[in-house]
Design a protein around this motif. Structure first.
Motif, PDB file in Angstrom:
ATOM      1  N   GLY A  45       0.786  -1.222   0.000  1.00 48.80           N
ATOM      2  CA  GLY A  45       0.000   0.000   0.000  1.00 48.80           C
ATOM      3  C   GLY A  45       0.820   1.276   0.000  1.00 48.80           C
ATOM      4  O   GLY A  45       0.484   2.251  -0.681  1.00 48.80           O
ATOM      5  N   GLU A  46       1.911   1.266   0.749  1.00 43.41           N
ATOM      6  CA  GLU A  46       2.765   2.457   0.812  1.00 43.41           C
ATOM      7  C   GLU A  46       3.363   2.749  -0.562  1.00 43.41           C
ATOM      8  O   GLU A  46       3.373   3.894  -1.020  1.00 43.41           O
ATOM      9  CB  GLU A  46       3.879   2.231   1.829  1.00 43.41           C
ATOM     10  N   ALA A  47       3.851   1.701  -1.226  1.00 47.47           N
ATOM     11  CA  ALA A  47       4.419   1.873  -2.567  1.00 47.47           C
ATOM     12  C   ALA A  47       3.348   2.303  -3.553  1.00 47.47           C
ATOM     13  O   ALA A  47       3.616   3.075  -4.486  1.00 47.47           O
ATOM     14  CB  ALA A  47       5.064   0.564  -3.027  1.00 47.47           C
ATOM     15  N   ALA A  48       2.122   1.830  -3.348  1.00 51.03           N
ATOM     16  CA  ALA A  48       1.031   2.206  -4.242  1.00 51.03           C
ATOM     17  C   ALA A  48       0.744   3.699  -4.158  1.00 51.03           C
ATOM     18  O   ALA A  48       0.552   4.373  -5.184  1.00 51.03           O
ATOM     19  CB  ALA A  48      -0.223   1.413  -3.893  1.00 51.03           C
ATOM     20  N   VAL A  49       0.725   4.233  -2.949  1.00 49.91           N
ATOM     21  CA  VAL A  49       0.471   5.674  -2.784  1.00 49.91           C
ATOM     22  C   VAL A  49       1.577   6.479  -3.447  1.00 49.91           C
ATOM     23  O   VAL A  49       1.320   7.469  -4.147  1.00 49.91           O
ATOM     24  CB  VAL A  49       0.356   6.034  -1.285  1.00 49.91           C
ATOM     25  N   ARG A  50       2.840   6.065  -3.257  1.00 44.36           N
ATOM     26  CA  ARG A  50       3.953   6.770  -3.900  1.00 44.36           C
ATOM     27  C   ARG A  50       3.832   6.709  -5.421  1.00 44.36           C
ATOM     28  O   ARG A  50       4.044   7.712  -6.120  1.00 44.36           O
ATOM     29  CB  ARG A  50       5.290   6.165  -3.458  1.00 44.36           C
ATOM     30  N   ALA A  51       3.493   5.532  -5.936  1.00 37.78           N
ATOM     31  CA  ALA A  51       3.377   5.357  -7.386  1.00 37.78           C
ATOM     32  C   ALA A  51       2.255   6.209  -7.959  1.00 37.78           C
ATOM     33  O   ALA A  51       2.383   6.790  -9.040  1.00 37.78           O
ATOM     34  CB  ALA A  51       3.150   3.883  -7.720  1.00 37.78           C
ATOM     35  N   ALA A  81      -4.434   2.935   2.202  1.00 35.60           N
ATOM     36  CA  ALA A  81      -3.840   3.506   0.997  1.00 35.60           C
ATOM     37  C   ALA A  81      -4.892   4.253   0.179  1.00 35.60           C
ATOM     38  O   ALA A  81      -4.631   5.334  -0.358  1.00 35.60           O
ATOM     39  CB  ALA A  81      -3.201   2.402   0.154  1.00 35.60           C
ATOM     40  N   THR A  82      -6.087   3.698   0.107  1.00 40.52           N
ATOM     41  CA  THR A  82      -7.169   4.356  -0.622  1.00 40.52           C
ATOM     42  C   THR A  82      -7.529   5.687   0.012  1.00 40.52           C
ATOM     43  O   THR A  82      -7.730   6.691  -0.685  1.00 40.52           O
ATOM     44  CB  THR A  82      -8.403   3.436  -0.659  1.00 40.52           C
ATOM     45  N   ARG A  83      -7.593   5.711   1.340  1.00 40.28           N
ATOM     46  CA  ARG A  83      -7.908   6.973   2.019  1.00 40.28           C
ATOM     47  C   ARG A  83      -6.853   8.034   1.749  1.00 40.28           C
ATOM     48  O   ARG A  83      -7.174   9.231   1.616  1.00 40.28           O
ATOM     49  CB  ARG A  83      -8.056   6.731   3.525  1.00 40.28           C
ATOM     50  N   ARG A  84      -5.590   7.628   1.655  1.00 38.52           N
ATOM     51  CA  ARG A  84      -4.528   8.603   1.351  1.00 38.52           C
ATOM     52  C   ARG A  84      -4.690   9.151  -0.073  1.00 38.52           C
ATOM     53  O   ARG A  84      -4.504  10.346  -0.305  1.00 38.52           O
ATOM     54  CB  ARG A  84      -3.157   7.958   1.501  1.00 38.52           C
ATOM     55  N   VAL A  85      -5.036   8.277  -0.990  1.00 38.10           N
ATOM     56  CA  VAL A  85      -5.200   8.713  -2.384  1.00 38.10           C
ATOM     57  C   VAL A  85      -6.420   9.617  -2.532  1.00 38.10           C
ATOM     58  O   VAL A  85      -6.347  10.711  -3.096  1.00 38.10           O
ATOM     59  CB  VAL A  85      -5.316   7.496  -3.321  1.00 38.10           C
ATOM     60  N   THR A  86      -7.566   9.157  -2.026  1.00 37.47           N
ATOM     61  CA  THR A  86      -8.796   9.925  -2.205  1.00 37.47           C
ATOM     62  C   THR A  86      -8.821  11.182  -1.348  1.00 37.47           C
ATOM     63  O   THR A  86      -9.556  12.119  -1.632  1.00 37.47           O
ATOM     64  CB  THR A  86     -10.034   9.068  -1.887  1.00 37.47           C
ATOM     65  N   GLY A  87      -8.015  11.207  -0.289  1.00 36.13           N
ATOM     66  CA  GLY A  87      -7.959  12.384   0.560  1.00 36.13           C
ATOM     67  C   GLY A  87      -6.987  13.445   0.094  1.00 36.13           C
ATOM     68  O   GLY A  87      -6.903  14.526   0.681  1.00 36.13           O
ATOM     69  N   ASP A  88      -6.247  13.164  -0.966  1.00 39.54           N
ATOM     70  CA  ASP A  88      -5.278  14.118  -1.510  1.00 39.54           C
ATOM     71  C   ASP A  88      -5.946  14.930  -2.612  1.00 39.54           C
ATOM     72  O   ASP A  88      -6.276  14.393  -3.674  1.00 39.54           O
ATOM     73  CB  ASP A  88      -4.079  13.352  -2.080  1.00 39.54           C
ATOM     74  N   PRO A  89      -6.164  16.241  -2.401  1.00 37.08           N
ATOM     75  CA  PRO A  89      -6.833  17.059  -3.410  1.00 37.08           C
ATOM     76  C   PRO A  89      -6.135  17.035  -4.768  1.00 37.08           C
ATOM     77  O   PRO A  89      -6.768  17.174  -5.812  1.00 37.08           O
ATOM     78  CB  PRO A  89      -6.802  18.475  -2.804  1.00 37.08           C
ATOM     79  N   GLY A  90      -4.821  16.822  -4.751  1.00 40.87           N
ATOM     80  CA  GLY A  90      -4.079  16.793  -6.002  1.00 40.87           C
ATOM     81  C   GLY A  90      -4.289  15.525  -6.806  1.00 40.87           C
ATOM     82  O   GLY A  90      -3.865  15.443  -7.963  1.00 40.87           O
ATOM     83  N   LEU A  91      -4.944  14.532  -6.189  1.00 42.11           N
ATOM     84  CA  LEU A  91      -5.181  13.254  -6.868  1.00 42.11           C
ATOM     85  C   LEU A  91      -6.669  13.038  -7.136  1.00 42.11           C
ATOM     86  O   LEU A  91      -7.139  11.906  -7.257  1.00 42.11           O
ATOM     87  CB  LEU A  91      -4.637  12.096  -6.027  1.00 42.11           C
TER      88      LEU A  91
END
Length: 218
Positions: free
Chosen positions: A36-42, A65-75
């Motif tokens: 998951g950590e690598a997925a967020v970086r990728a 990991a999903t929460r980090r992605v969906t919670g990032d306004p830039g993504l």
């Protein structure tokens, strides 16, 4: 070209997705991750259109990991489709709450991931299989987290009706036929409802539809 990033700790699963996706003329694999950590970086580096995110992964699980992605306004343009198994059904509801646009059962027909990727990119929630709707209804009913008190007050009667239809898994085309309105009108109602409720995509309308009682489990 639809760019997809599979994230799964099983190399065989990732290889299978790569072979399947790269064989399509309109889809390419942007990269892959084994945790998951690598997925967020990728995702931050490669900005794929879709992430196929396994729920159980080392270092950081798929939900976090999903929460980090969906919670990032830039993504905001990146959509996440969760990969699950029948033994992990209890995570389905949490996946949608975490911002996933839908989910796939790993043990599925080869054309299902292709349909899923294209559907999510087109703006549809991947919630069409009947078993999926039943699961979401069941876990929404069990949820101890109350719906936002005034959230639905911002919606018109028509928007509430549309939200309920989205909640039972109807597509825009099916909503058009059910309400006897134009396709543009149906899409507009769905869009306005999403904006008013701060929903990332139409999948995010499903949970509050059940929690608020607009749709009843079963």
């Amino acid at each position: 070209m639809i760019r997809v990033l599979p994230a799964d700790d099983q190399s065989l699963v990732r290889a299978g997705f790569r072979a399947l996706l790269d064989a399509q003329p309109d889809i390419e694999v942007a990269g892959e991750s084994a945790d998951g950590e690598a997925a967020v970086r990728a995702v931050r580096e490669l900005r794929p259109d879709i992430v196929l995110m396994d729920i159980r992964m080392p270092v950081l699980d798929g939900l976090a990991a999903t929460r980090r992605v969906t919670g990032d306004p830039g993504l905001g343009a990146v959509k996440v489709v969760m990969l699950t198994t029948f033994g992990l059904d209890e995570y389905v509801f949490e996946a949608i709450r975490s911002g996933a646009s839908g989910f796939l059962v790993k043990d599925t027909e080869p054309d299902e991931p292709l349909r899923a990727v294209r559907a999510v990119v087109a703006g549809d929630a991947l919630l069409s299989p009947g078993v999926t709707r039943r699961l979401i209804a069941e876990f929404a009913a069990r949820s101890k987290e109350p719906a936002a008190a005034g959230a639905l007050d911002r919606l018109t009667e028509r928007e509430r009706e549309v939200m309920a239809l989205v909640g039972i898994g109807l597509s825009d085309e099916e909503i058009t036929r059910r309400l006897v309105v134009s396709p543009l009108t149906a899409k507009t109602h769905v869009s306005f409802t999403m904006v008013k409720l701060g929903a990332r995509d139409r999948a995010q309308l499903v949970v509050p539809a059940y929690e608020s009682g607009l749709v009843l489990p079963g």
